[in-house]
Design a protein around this motif. Structure first.
Motif, PDB file in Angstrom:
ATOM      1  N   THR A 123       0.855  -1.176   0.000  1.00 56.13           N
ATOM      2  CA  THR A 123       0.000   0.000   0.000  1.00 56.13           C
ATOM      3  C   THR A 123       0.896   1.233   0.000  1.00 56.13           C
ATOM      4  OG1 THR A 123      -1.696  -1.165   1.258  1.00 56.13           O
ATOM      5  CG2 THR A 123      -1.806   1.246   1.258  1.00 56.13           C
ATOM      6  N   LEU A 124       0.641   2.130  -0.938  1.00 55.05           N
ATOM      7  CA  LEU A 124       1.411   3.369  -1.009  1.00 55.05           C
ATOM      8  C   LEU A 124       0.487   4.535  -0.670  1.00 55.05           C
ATOM      9  CD1 LEU A 124       3.176   2.751  -4.458  1.00 55.05           C
ATOM     10  CD2 LEU A 124       4.235   2.544  -2.197  1.00 55.05           C
ATOM     11  N   THR A 125       1.063   5.611  -0.111  1.00 51.22           N
ATOM     12  CA  THR A 125       0.286   6.830   0.126  1.00 51.22           C
ATOM     13  C   THR A 125       0.992   7.982  -0.582  1.00 51.22           C
ATOM     14  OG1 THR A 125       1.448   7.033   2.220  1.00 51.22           O
ATOM     15  CG2 THR A 125      -0.770   6.149   2.306  1.00 51.22           C
ATOM     16  N   PRO A 126       0.747   8.101  -1.877  1.00 52.81           N
ATOM     17  CA  PRO A 126       1.505   9.079  -2.667  1.00 52.81           C
ATOM     18  C   PRO A 126       1.093  10.527  -2.444  1.00 52.81           C
ATOM     19  CG  PRO A 126       0.140   7.690  -4.090  1.00 52.81           C
ATOM     20  CD  PRO A 126      -0.153   7.292  -2.686  1.00 52.81           C
ATOM     21  N   GLY A 127      -0.107  10.782  -1.919  1.00 51.78           N
ATOM     22  CA  GLY A 127      -0.536  12.165  -1.714  1.00 51.78           C
ATOM     23  C   GLY A 127      -2.036  12.255  -1.642  1.00 51.78           C
ATOM     24  N   LYS A 128      -2.538  13.471  -1.704  1.00 57.32           N
ATOM     25  CA  LYS A 128      -3.954  13.717  -1.488  1.00 57.32           C
ATOM     26  C   LYS A 128      -4.716  13.699  -2.819  1.00 57.32           C
ATOM     27  CE  LYS A 128      -6.906  16.598   1.330  1.00 57.32           C
ATOM     28  NZ  LYS A 128      -7.292  17.983   1.256  1.00 57.32           N
ATOM     29  N   ALA A 129      -5.692  12.811  -2.913  1.00 59.26           N
ATOM     30  CA  ALA A 129      -6.555  12.669  -4.081  1.00 59.26           C
ATOM     31  C   ALA A 129      -5.805  12.083  -5.286  1.00 59.26           C
ATOM     32  CB  ALA A 129      -7.240  13.979  -4.457  1.00 59.26           C
ATOM     33  N   VAL A 130      -5.584  10.770  -5.189  1.00 59.71           N
ATOM     34  CA  VAL A 130      -4.951  10.003  -6.276  1.00 59.71           C
ATOM     35  C   VAL A 130      -6.042   9.712  -7.311  1.00 59.71           C
ATOM     36  CG1 VAL A 130      -3.752   7.871  -6.857  1.00 59.71           C
ATOM     37  CG2 VAL A 130      -3.394   8.926  -4.614  1.00 59.71           C
ATOM     38  N   LEU A 131      -5.998  10.387  -8.450  1.00 60.13           N
ATOM     39  CA  LEU A 131      -7.120  10.283  -9.384  1.00 60.13           C
ATOM     40  C   LEU A 131      -6.918   9.304 -10.530  1.00 60.13           C
ATOM     41  CD1 LEU A 131      -8.845  13.714  -9.902  1.00 60.13           C
ATOM     42  CD2 LEU A 131      -9.081  12.045  -8.095  1.00 60.13           C
ATOM     43  N   HIS A 132      -5.689   9.152 -10.982  1.00 60.95           N
ATOM     44  CA  HIS A 132      -5.505   8.355 -12.199  1.00 60.95           C
ATOM     45  C   HIS A 132      -4.079   7.838 -12.260  1.00 60.95           C
ATOM     46  CE1 HIS A 132      -5.591   8.004 -16.854  1.00 60.95           C
ATOM     47  NE2 HIS A 132      -6.361   7.064 -16.353  1.00 60.95           N
ATOM     48  N   MET A 133      -3.886   6.786 -13.031  1.00 61.07           N
ATOM     49  CA  MET A 133      -2.527   6.294 -13.263  1.00 61.07           C
ATOM     50  C   MET A 133      -2.402   5.760 -14.681  1.00 61.07           C
ATOM     51  SD  MET A 133      -3.131   3.481 -10.446  1.00 61.07           S
ATOM     52  CE  MET A 133      -4.760   2.790 -10.411  1.00 61.07           C
ATOM     53  N   GLU A 134      -1.162   5.726 -15.142  1.00 58.32           N
ATOM     54  CA  GLU A 134      -0.895   5.257 -16.513  1.00 58.32           C
ATOM     55  C   GLU A 134       0.464   4.573 -16.521  1.00 58.32           C
ATOM     56  OE1 GLU A 134      -2.716   5.131 -19.183  1.00 58.32           O
ATOM     57  OE2 GLU A 134      -1.780   6.042 -20.949  1.00 58.32           O
ATOM     58  N   PHE A 135       0.490   3.359 -17.096  1.00 60.44           N
ATOM     59  CA  PHE A 135       1.752   2.633 -17.191  1.00 60.44           C
ATOM     60  C   PHE A 135       2.525   3.040 -18.434  1.00 60.44           C
ATOM     61  CE2 PHE A 135      -0.702  -0.191 -14.496  1.00 60.44           C
ATOM     62  CZ  PHE A 135       0.246  -0.536 -13.539  1.00 60.44           C
ATOM     63  N   ALA A 136       3.853   2.994 -18.335  1.00 61.53           N
ATOM     64  CA  ALA A 136       4.685   3.082 -19.527  1.00 61.53           C
ATOM     65  C   ALA A 136       4.335   1.880 -20.402  1.00 61.53           C
ATOM     66  CB  ALA A 136       6.158   3.065 -19.131  1.00 61.53           C
ATOM     67  N   PRO A 137       4.564   1.979 -21.720  1.00 60.12           N
ATOM     68  CA  PRO A 137       4.068   0.922 -22.625  1.00 60.12           C
ATOM     69  C   PRO A 137       4.508  -0.494 -22.243  1.00 60.12           C
ATOM     70  CG  PRO A 137       4.975   2.761 -23.879  1.00 60.12           C
ATOM     71  CD  PRO A 137       5.199   3.075 -22.431  1.00 60.12           C
ATOM     72  N   ARG A 138       5.696  -0.632 -21.689  1.00 58.30           N
ATOM     73  CA  ARG A 138       6.135  -1.974 -21.277  1.00 58.30           C
ATOM     74  C   ARG A 138       6.179  -2.131 -19.764  1.00 58.30           C
ATOM     75  NH1 ARG A 138      10.227  -4.002 -26.068  1.00 58.30           N
ATOM     76  NH2 ARG A 138       9.170  -2.840 -27.708  1.00 58.30           N
ATOM     77  N   GLY A 139       5.689  -1.122 -19.056  1.00 60.89           N
ATOM     78  CA  GLY A 139       5.347  -1.304 -17.651  1.00 60.89           C
ATOM     79  C   GLY A 139       6.410  -1.058 -16.599  1.00 60.89           C
ATOM     80  N   GLU A 140       7.606  -0.554 -16.975  1.00 60.66           N
ATOM     81  CA  GLU A 140       8.639  -0.372 -15.947  1.00 60.66           C
ATOM     82  C   GLU A 140       8.339   0.802 -15.026  1.00 60.66           C
ATOM     83  OE1 GLU A 140       8.871   0.563 -19.009  1.00 60.66           O
ATOM     84  OE2 GLU A 140       9.848   2.524 -19.070  1.00 60.66           O
ATOM     85  N   GLU A 141       7.479   1.711 -15.493  1.00 59.74           N
ATOM     86  CA  GLU A 141       7.096   2.867 -14.683  1.00 59.74           C
ATOM     87  C   GLU A 141       5.592   3.003 -14.685  1.00 59.74           C
ATOM     88  OE1 GLU A 141       8.679   6.463 -16.321  1.00 59.74           O
ATOM     89  OE2 GLU A 141      10.687   6.072 -15.572  1.00 59.74           O
TER      90      GLU A 141
ATOM     91  N   LEU B 215       8.946  -0.371  -6.482  1.00 60.18           N
ATOM     92  CA  LEU B 215       7.855   0.401  -5.881  1.00 60.18           C
ATOM     93  C   LEU B 215       8.370   1.675  -5.212  1.00 60.18           C
ATOM     94  CD1 LEU B 215       5.652  -2.511  -4.461  1.00 60.18           C
ATOM     95  CD2 LEU B 215       5.661  -1.503  -6.739  1.00 60.18           C
ATOM     96  N   GLN B 216       9.532   2.121  -5.619  1.00 57.30           N
ATOM     97  CA  GLN B 216      10.098   3.377  -5.126  1.00 57.30           C
ATOM     98  C   GLN B 216       9.735   4.509  -6.073  1.00 57.30           C
ATOM     99  OE1 GLN B 216      11.940   3.579  -2.111  1.00 57.30           O
ATOM    100  NE2 GLN B 216      11.109   1.494  -2.005  1.00 57.30           N
ATOM    101  N   GLU B 217       9.658   5.708  -5.460  1.00 61.93           N
ATOM    102  CA  GLU B 217       9.387   6.897  -6.258  1.00 61.93           C
ATOM    103  C   GLU B 217      10.599   7.261  -7.108  1.00 61.93           C
ATOM    104  OE1 GLU B 217       7.164   9.611  -3.420  1.00 61.93           O
ATOM    105  OE2 GLU B 217       8.240  11.008  -4.714  1.00 61.93           O
ATOM    106  N   ILE B 218      10.366   7.613  -8.356  1.00 63.11           N
ATOM    107  CA  ILE B 218      11.467   8.055  -9.216  1.00 63.11           C
ATOM    108  C   ILE B 218      11.526   9.565  -9.252  1.00 63.11           C
ATOM    109  CG2 ILE B 218      12.357   8.075 -11.590  1.00 63.11           C
ATOM    110  CD1 ILE B 218      11.021   5.324 -11.955  1.00 63.11           C
ATOM    111  N   THR B 219      10.371  10.201  -9.438  1.00 64.76           N
ATOM    112  CA  THR B 219      10.366  11.668  -9.473  1.00 64.76           C
ATOM    113  C   THR B 219       8.949  12.182  -9.247  1.00 64.76           C
ATOM    114  OG1 THR B 219      11.016  13.618 -10.771  1.00 64.76           O
ATOM    115  CG2 THR B 219      10.026  11.818 -11.993  1.00 64.76           C
ATOM    116  N   ARG B 220       8.864  13.461  -8.951  1.00 64.98           N
ATOM    117  CA  ARG B 220       7.584  14.167  -8.877  1.00 64.98           C
ATOM    118  C   ARG B 220       7.668  15.380  -9.785  1.00 64.98           C
ATOM    119  NH1 ARG B 220       3.953  13.428  -3.995  1.00 64.98           N
ATOM    120  NH2 ARG B 220       4.635  11.399  -3.235  1.00 64.98           N
ATOM    121  N   MET B 221       6.619  15.593 -10.573  1.00 65.64           N
ATOM    122  CA  MET B 221       6.629  16.717 -11.513  1.00 65.64           C
ATOM    123  C   MET B 221       5.390  17.567 -11.271  1.00 65.64           C
ATOM    124  SD  MET B 221       7.808  14.569 -14.848  1.00 65.64           S
ATOM    125  CE  MET B 221       6.545  13.339 -14.632  1.00 65.64           C
TER     126      MET B 221
END
Lengths: 387, 93
Positions: free
Chosen positions: A325-343, A362-368
């Motif tokens: 279980t991750l808690t990335p922040g407030k109001a997680v609305l959507h997600m999208e995988f890279a085409p082959r899924g590494e991110e 399952l580690q964070e790489i960056t926040r934009m």
């Protein structure tokens, strides 16, 4: 030497105007309150442009032209915007209805279909000019127009969609766009709220809000009609309140299993596609909204409706159990995988961020930064059925 | 004037008002639209609420509406807060 000079000049002037850009690894991120879309290079985690004045994007989705140059944005206010991702500009924007929920691009890439709440129905446009090609009011026979949901492209230059207020599924055949052919399936179950097609385009499945289970149509055997999957799963009196309708488009279609959000229960359902029986119901943190499969089918990532929308849970498909279980922040609305899924990219509305995770560690790489992001769409969707 | 001040006597404190406005925008907005012009749920603009009494709307918010997708919001607000939100809907800034 004098012969070379003009050619050299040409190269220099070209460089002044623009760097060469490929569009196969771009993403469009929707900023819901700013009526804008950001274009990202997903390989470099870099924002390239911001396209503004796209209307009400409080609910929005995006499809891509097959050459991956154009993004078509469907807004809540009936807006249909065509963005040129090579030149970072809005090519054309029309407002084709009063209230819309989504859209799809045809198998051959030439038609854009939009599903509308008001007036209820589907409108089809040329992807080139955005001129109207076909208008299909969702009149179920009583003169009232139904809201249309769950619009997807299916093989054979067709679209499938569901009528929320009329309990029907329609198949729209546009091989001859001047003579649209519609096949209607009635009494499919009460209040279909969203639908999807399996990644091979064979099955069209609608979730039912007002009935137990799911309505499934095998497009290889339309003569068999609608089959109800898991008819006894959730009884009306034991349903938990649903503070946001699940989205089915991203359903995890992994090998023999289909993972789907339960509605009115805090569970992810694992359905065996060979016999449409429930394999397992995995308890999760809240009402699931998206249950999205990593492209290799090894994980499913799940986000949740209010008030549990600060969490993300990851299911390991190998043993159908919660991995983390991750808690990335407030109001997680959507997600999208890279085409082959590494991110995986995750939209965090109230923190004004897009967070990128490594799906292996399952580690964070960056926040934009992005203002109230509510949707992330990679241009690799261009080549997938049903997205 | 007396009536006006009474109607506002139970207004939530300002930080709670902020939370409720955020809830209205995003969570009610998930079905009713960010601009409240409707979506899966009906529009909630002042003209749509006209003729519908406060107590009917408060009970809809707190207890939901059976047979529709409207859930009960009682776990997240009390009756005074629901009434205040309905006032916001009737008189948007």
């Amino acid at each position: 030497m004098t012969k070379l000079l003009p050619i050299l000049g040409l190269f220099i002037s070209f460089n002044v105007f623009a760097e060469l850009r490929a569009t196969g690894d771009l993403a469009v991120v929707i900023e819901r309150e700013h009526s804008s879309a950001l274009i990202f290079n997903t390989s470099q985690h870099k924002q390239l442009a911001k396209i503004e004045q796209l209307g009400d994007l409080s609910h929005a989705s995006v499809v891509f032209s097959r050459d991956q140059r154009y993004a078509y944005v469907f807004g809540r206010d009936g807006g249909l915007s065509k963005i040129d991702m090579l030149q970072d500009k809005l090519v054309k924007r029309i407002v084709q209805a009063g209230n819309s929920i989504g859209g799809a691009i045809s198998q051959d890439g030439k038609l854009i279909a939009v599903s509308n709440y008001t007036p209820g129905g589907v409108k089809v446009f040329s992807s080139d000019t955005l001129e109207l090609v076909a208008d299909i009011p969702a009149d179920a026979g009583d003169g009232k127009l139904s809201k249309v949901i769950g619009l997807v492209d299916i093989p054979g230059q067709r679209f499938a969609f569901s009528l929320f207020d009329a309990d029907q599924i329609w198949i729209l055949d546009l091989k001859n766009p001047k003579k649209p052919d519609i096949t209607k399936f009635k009494d499919i179950g009460k209040q279909p709220y969203d639908a999807l097609t399996s990644s091979d385009g064979r099955y069209y499945i609608a979730g039912l809000f007002g009935d137990s289970g799911l309505a499934m149509l095998d497009l290889w055997h339309p003569e068999l009609g609608i089959k109800r999957i898991l008819p006894d799963y959730v009884k009306d009196d034991e349903k938990l309140p649903v503070y946001k309708m699940p989205h089915l488009e991203g359903w995890a279609d992994t090998g023999d299993y289909l993972l789907a959000p339960a509605i009115g229960k805090h569970e992810v359902l694992v359905i065996d596609k060979r016999n449409w029986q429930l394999v397992k119901a995995i308890p999760v943190a809240g009402q699931p909204v998206f249950v999205m499969g990593r492209p290799d089918g090894r994980q499913a990532w799940v986000n949740f409706a209010f008030p549990d929308n600060n969490q993300l849970q990851i299911i390991d498909i190998k043993d159908l159990s919660l991995q983390k279980t991750l808690t990335p922040g407030k109001a997680v609305l959507h997600m999208e995988f890279a085409p082959r899924g590494e991110e995986v990219w995750v939209a965090i509305r109230d923190d004004n961020q897009v967070v990128v995770y490594d799906t292996d560690t399952l580690q964070e790489i960056t926040r934009m930064p992005a203002q109230t992001p509510n949707g992330i769409f990679f241009s690799s969707r261009a080549h997938r059925i049903g997205l | 004037m007396l009536f006006t001040s009474c109607a506002f006597a139970n207004d939530p404190p300002s930080d709670r008002q902020e939370e409720l406005r955020n809830l209205l925008k995003h969570d009610c907005g998930a079905c009713h639209g960010l601009t409240l012009k409707g979506g899966l749920g009906p529009a909630l603009l002042p003209e749509n609420l006209q003729g519908k009494p406060d107590d009917f709307l408060v009970s809809t918010v707190l207890d939901g509406r059976k047979g529709t997708a409207m859930p009960s919001w009682r776990p997240f607000m009390n009756a005074d807060e629901a009434l205040w939100l309905i006032g916001v809907l009737r008189n948007p800034k």
